[in-house]
Scaffold this motif. Structure first.
Motif, PDB file in Angstrom:
ATOM      1  N   LEU A 125      81.494  32.614 -13.832  1.00 45.27           N
ATOM      2  CA  LEU A 125      80.225  33.123 -13.304  1.00 45.27           C
ATOM      3  C   LEU A 125      80.177  32.981 -11.788  1.00 45.27           C
ATOM      4  N   GLN A 126      80.656  31.859 -11.301  1.00 44.02           N
ATOM      5  CA  GLN A 126      80.694  31.690  -9.843  1.00 44.02           C
ATOM      6  C   GLN A 126      81.613  32.726  -9.203  1.00 44.02           C
ATOM      7  N   ALA A 127      82.754  32.964  -9.840  1.00 44.00           N
ATOM      8  CA  ALA A 127      83.681  33.966  -9.305  1.00 44.00           C
ATOM      9  C   ALA A 127      83.023  35.341  -9.290  1.00 44.00           C
ATOM     10  N   LEU A 128      82.288  35.624 -10.342  1.00 45.00           N
ATOM     11  CA  LEU A 128      81.623  36.927 -10.423  1.00 45.00           C
ATOM     12  C   LEU A 128      80.605  37.100  -9.295  1.00 45.00           C
ATOM     13  N   LEU A 129      79.804  36.084  -9.089  1.00 46.22           N
ATOM     14  CA  LEU A 129      78.790  36.203  -8.035  1.00 46.22           C
ATOM     15  C   LEU A 129      79.448  36.308  -6.661  1.00 46.22           C
ATOM     16  N   ARG A 130      80.525  35.587  -6.452  1.00 47.00           N
ATOM     17  CA  ARG A 130      81.239  35.684  -5.173  1.00 47.00           C
ATOM     18  C   ARG A 130      81.774  37.100  -4.972  1.00 47.00           C
ATOM     19  N   GLU A 131      82.293  37.648  -6.077  1.00 43.40           N
ATOM     20  CA  GLU A 131      82.820  39.000  -5.996  1.00 43.40           C
ATOM     21  C   GLU A 131      81.705  40.001  -5.678  1.00 43.40           C
ATOM     22  N   LEU A 132      80.554  39.783  -6.280  1.00 44.32           N
ATOM     23  CA  LEU A 132      79.422  40.672  -6.012  1.00 44.32           C
ATOM     24  C   LEU A 132      78.945  40.510  -4.578  1.00 44.32           C
ATOM     25  N   ILE A 140      74.232  36.152  -1.520  1.00 48.96           N
ATOM     26  CA  ILE A 140      73.853  34.774  -1.829  1.00 48.96           C
ATOM     27  C   ILE A 140      74.549  33.837  -0.858  1.00 48.96           C
ATOM     28  N   PRO A 141      73.799  32.985  -0.184  1.00 45.62           N
ATOM     29  CA  PRO A 141      74.445  32.007   0.691  1.00 45.62           C
ATOM     30  C   PRO A 141      75.482  31.214  -0.102  1.00 45.62           C
ATOM     31  N   ASP A 142      76.589  30.955   0.514  1.00 44.99           N
ATOM     32  CA  ASP A 142      77.708  30.342  -0.194  1.00 44.99           C
ATOM     33  C   ASP A 142      77.351  29.037  -0.905  1.00 44.99           C
ATOM     34  N   GLU A 143      76.603  28.209  -0.226  1.00 41.23           N
ATOM     35  CA  GLU A 143      76.294  26.905  -0.810  1.00 41.23           C
ATOM     36  C   GLU A 143      75.284  27.002  -1.958  1.00 41.23           C
ATOM     37  N   GLU A 144      74.702  28.173  -2.123  1.00 44.59           N
ATOM     38  CA  GLU A 144      73.731  28.321  -3.217  1.00 44.59           C
ATOM     39  C   GLU A 144      74.365  28.875  -4.489  1.00 44.59           C
ATOM     40  N   ILE A 145      75.582  29.359  -4.369  1.00 44.19           N
ATOM     41  CA  ILE A 145      76.201  29.989  -5.538  1.00 44.19           C
ATOM     42  C   ILE A 145      76.352  29.014  -6.697  1.00 44.19           C
ATOM     43  N   GLU A 146      76.847  27.844  -6.399  1.00 47.99           N
ATOM     44  CA  GLU A 146      77.080  26.879  -7.477  1.00 47.99           C
ATOM     45  C   GLU A 146      75.771  26.451  -8.153  1.00 47.99           C
ATOM     46  N   PRO A 147      74.798  25.972  -7.397  1.00 47.01           N
ATOM     47  CA  PRO A 147      73.549  25.601  -8.076  1.00 47.01           C
ATOM     48  C   PRO A 147      72.865  26.777  -8.759  1.00 47.01           C
ATOM     49  N   LEU A 148      72.986  27.956  -8.176  1.00 43.64           N
ATOM     50  CA  LEU A 148      72.340  29.115  -8.800  1.00 43.64           C
ATOM     51  C   LEU A 148      72.987  29.463 -10.142  1.00 43.64           C
ATOM     52  N   THR A 149      74.308  29.423 -10.188  1.00 39.64           N
ATOM     53  CA  THR A 149      74.965  29.699 -11.468  1.00 39.64           C
ATOM     54  C   THR A 149      74.596  28.638 -12.498  1.00 39.64           C
ATOM     55  N   GLU A 150      74.407  27.435 -12.033  1.00 42.09           N
ATOM     56  CA  GLU A 150      74.011  26.397 -12.980  1.00 42.09           C
ATOM     57  C   GLU A 150      72.639  26.700 -13.580  1.00 42.09           C
ATOM     58  N   VAL A 151      71.727  27.101 -12.737  1.00 41.17           N
ATOM     59  CA  VAL A 151      70.405  27.441 -13.245  1.00 41.17           C
ATOM     60  C   VAL A 151      70.485  28.623 -14.208  1.00 41.17           C
ATOM     61  N   LEU A 152      71.331  29.575 -13.913  1.00 37.76           N
ATOM     62  CA  LEU A 152      71.457  30.733 -14.797  1.00 37.76           C
ATOM     63  C   LEU A 152      72.036  30.325 -16.158  1.00 37.76           C
ATOM     64  N   ARG A 153      73.053  29.485 -16.140  1.00 36.48           N
ATOM     65  CA  ARG A 153      73.604  29.018 -17.408  1.00 36.48           C
ATOM     66  C   ARG A 153      72.565  28.225 -18.182  1.00 36.48           C
ATOM     67  N   MET A 154      71.841  27.405 -17.452  1.00 33.50           N
ATOM     68  CA  MET A 154      70.805  26.602 -18.095  1.00 33.50           C
ATOM     69  C   MET A 154      69.735  27.517 -18.713  1.00 33.50           C
ATOM     70  N   LEU A 155      69.372  28.524 -17.970  1.00 36.14           N
ATOM     71  CA  LEU A 155      68.356  29.470 -18.461  1.00 36.14           C
ATOM     72  C   LEU A 155      68.805  30.113 -19.766  1.00 36.14           C
ATOM     73  N   VAL A 156      70.021  30.582 -19.807  1.00 34.92           N
ATOM     74  CA  VAL A 156      70.532  31.241 -21.009  1.00 34.92           C
ATOM     75  C   VAL A 156      70.683  30.232 -22.151  1.00 34.92           C
ATOM     76  N   SER A 157      71.178  29.050 -21.822  1.00 35.12           N
ATOM     77  CA  SER A 157      71.444  28.059 -22.869  1.00 35.12           C
ATOM     78  C   SER A 157      70.183  27.539 -23.537  1.00 35.12           C
ATOM     79  N   PHE A 158      69.074  27.540 -22.813  1.00 37.10           N
ATOM     80  CA  PHE A 158      67.869  26.947 -23.380  1.00 37.10           C
ATOM     81  C   PHE A 158      66.706  27.912 -23.515  1.00 37.10           C
ATOM     82  N   TRP A 159      66.989  29.190 -23.308  1.00 34.82           N
ATOM     83  CA  TRP A 159      65.920  30.173 -23.473  1.00 34.82           C
ATOM     84  C   TRP A 159      65.414  30.190 -24.918  1.00 34.82           C
ATOM     85  N   VAL A 160      66.332  30.094 -25.860  1.00 32.14           N
ATOM     86  CA  VAL A 160      65.941  30.082 -27.272  1.00 32.14           C
ATOM     87  C   VAL A 160      65.060  28.867 -27.558  1.00 32.14           C
ATOM     88  N   SER A 161      65.482  27.705 -27.097  1.00 28.86           N
ATOM     89  CA  SER A 161      64.682  26.497 -27.311  1.00 28.86           C
ATOM     90  C   SER A 161      63.307  26.635 -26.671  1.00 28.86           C
TER      91      SER A 161
END
Lengths: 220, 220
Positions: A125-132, A140-161
DNA sequence: GTCTATATTGGGATAGAC
DNA sequence: GTCTATCCCAATATAGAC
């Protein structure tokens, strides 16, 4: 279809429909018209069944989220592909997302495999955002890519819950999962280059429409 | 301190330390040096204990997230107040967040109260963001306020669960909760007016520092 | 491979004495 | 209010026949 596979398929179906915690090995056996003893001939225990389902899950993730080449990533068709894949995995394995912590906690081996897959996803996911970013789609500012992807994974992982907690009925609908996908886009929206506004609007409109409750009664 | 209150306090502590699912009524009684029967004299059942803890939880939420007047909302001190309150409630009731769905599903009455509080929070949070728009702090498009607040509530509500899933150890540290608070800021960052960059940077730096693991060994 | 019958386990909860 | 002793129940899992 072999009995073992039928057990896995029935378990997935029942888990998704009624919640993993509410489905006992006896229920699964009864649903298939076989005896509990027979089920235990094919599987050591309930976790063993879940582990088999988990293998299907990781298979799916690995197939759906393999990185694409740089050029392709700029194509809205690819974005649709990824977002649809997010929806699909949330729906098809919703029981897993609905009980993630319980399931992982009671099976450390599974937990370890889960972490490995998550790590792969994080990297991809990080590679994808960097490519985009490179393709002038996102900024996306470089230093925000990692935390942003984490939030996105978290969002998807717990949206059902989250959706289960938001409603008194323990059933989740396909439309609320599409709303989750729309939220992914929402979080990325501020970073889109202005020239991509058209494509972005199309995507948002699509997933918002799929997420509108009126589309649900048809059980698409 | 009355036995009833001691039971509630002990339950909260044990739930937080070991996970609600791993703490039985017998454990609670043993921890206090009283008999199981005594515990059941004071509480009908385990849910009854959780319900009492939940009342403390809602009390806290209602006190910490009451809206402030328009003027005040533009003050960074107030932002600190809200963000610290998010941290505090995540930490103090982390067992609840760690098992939200299980707890809500097994107690419909509690679930209903939970939904009511969440609704209040949603309204207050939306009002706060609108006010920050008015005060020229944020620039969130009107139609995005509602979905954005939903994502923020979701983030806070399931950050604990997410962290548990991300680690093989079932203990959560204070620092990862501060990281969660930092993620809230991260999601809002794109909407901040440029003139507020200084204040924003200060906030981000603070919560990132609190979230850095090196601060954890001290068990602040 | 599949069955029936049963053992095991452990937490939730109660009865009744003190 | 507090205790001891015990019941209850449900789900997991196994033994052994077919």
């Amino acid at each position: 279809m072999k009995t073992k596979d039928r057990i896995v398929a029935a378990a997935l179906q029942l888990f998704n429909e009624r919640g993993e915690a509410n489905v006992t090995t006896n229920h699964i056996a009864a649903h298939l018209g076989i005896s509990p003893g027979n089920l235990y001939y094919h599987f050591r225990n309930k976790n063993d069944i879940i582990h088999c389902i988990f293998l299907q899950y990781t298979d799916h993730l690995r197939k759906s989220f393999t990185p694409v080449s740089g050029q392709e990533s700029a194509s809205p068709a690819v974005w649709f592909h990824y977002l649809d894949a997010i929806y699909y995995v949330m729906w098809e394995f919703r029981f897993f997302y609905a009980n993630l912590n319980d399931i992982l906690q009671r099976d450390p081996a599974l937990h370890q495999q889960y972490l490995a897959v998550q790590q792969e996803l994080a990297v991809n996911l990080q590679a994808l955002l960097r490519e985009l970013n490179n393709q002038q789609v996102l900024a996306i500012p470089d230093e925000e890519i990692e935390p942003l992807t984490e939030v996105l994974r978290m969002l998807v992982s717990f949206w059902v819950s989250y959706q289960l907690a938001q409603s008194l009925t323990p059933r989740i609908s396909q439309s609320v999962l599409y709303q989750g996908v729309a939220r992914v886009l929402l979080l990325l929206k501020p970073y889109f280059h202005l020239e991509k506004g058209r494509e972005l609007a199309t995507l948002m409109a699509h997933y918002q429409a799929m997420g509108s409750t009126s589309s649900d009664p048809f059980h698409k």
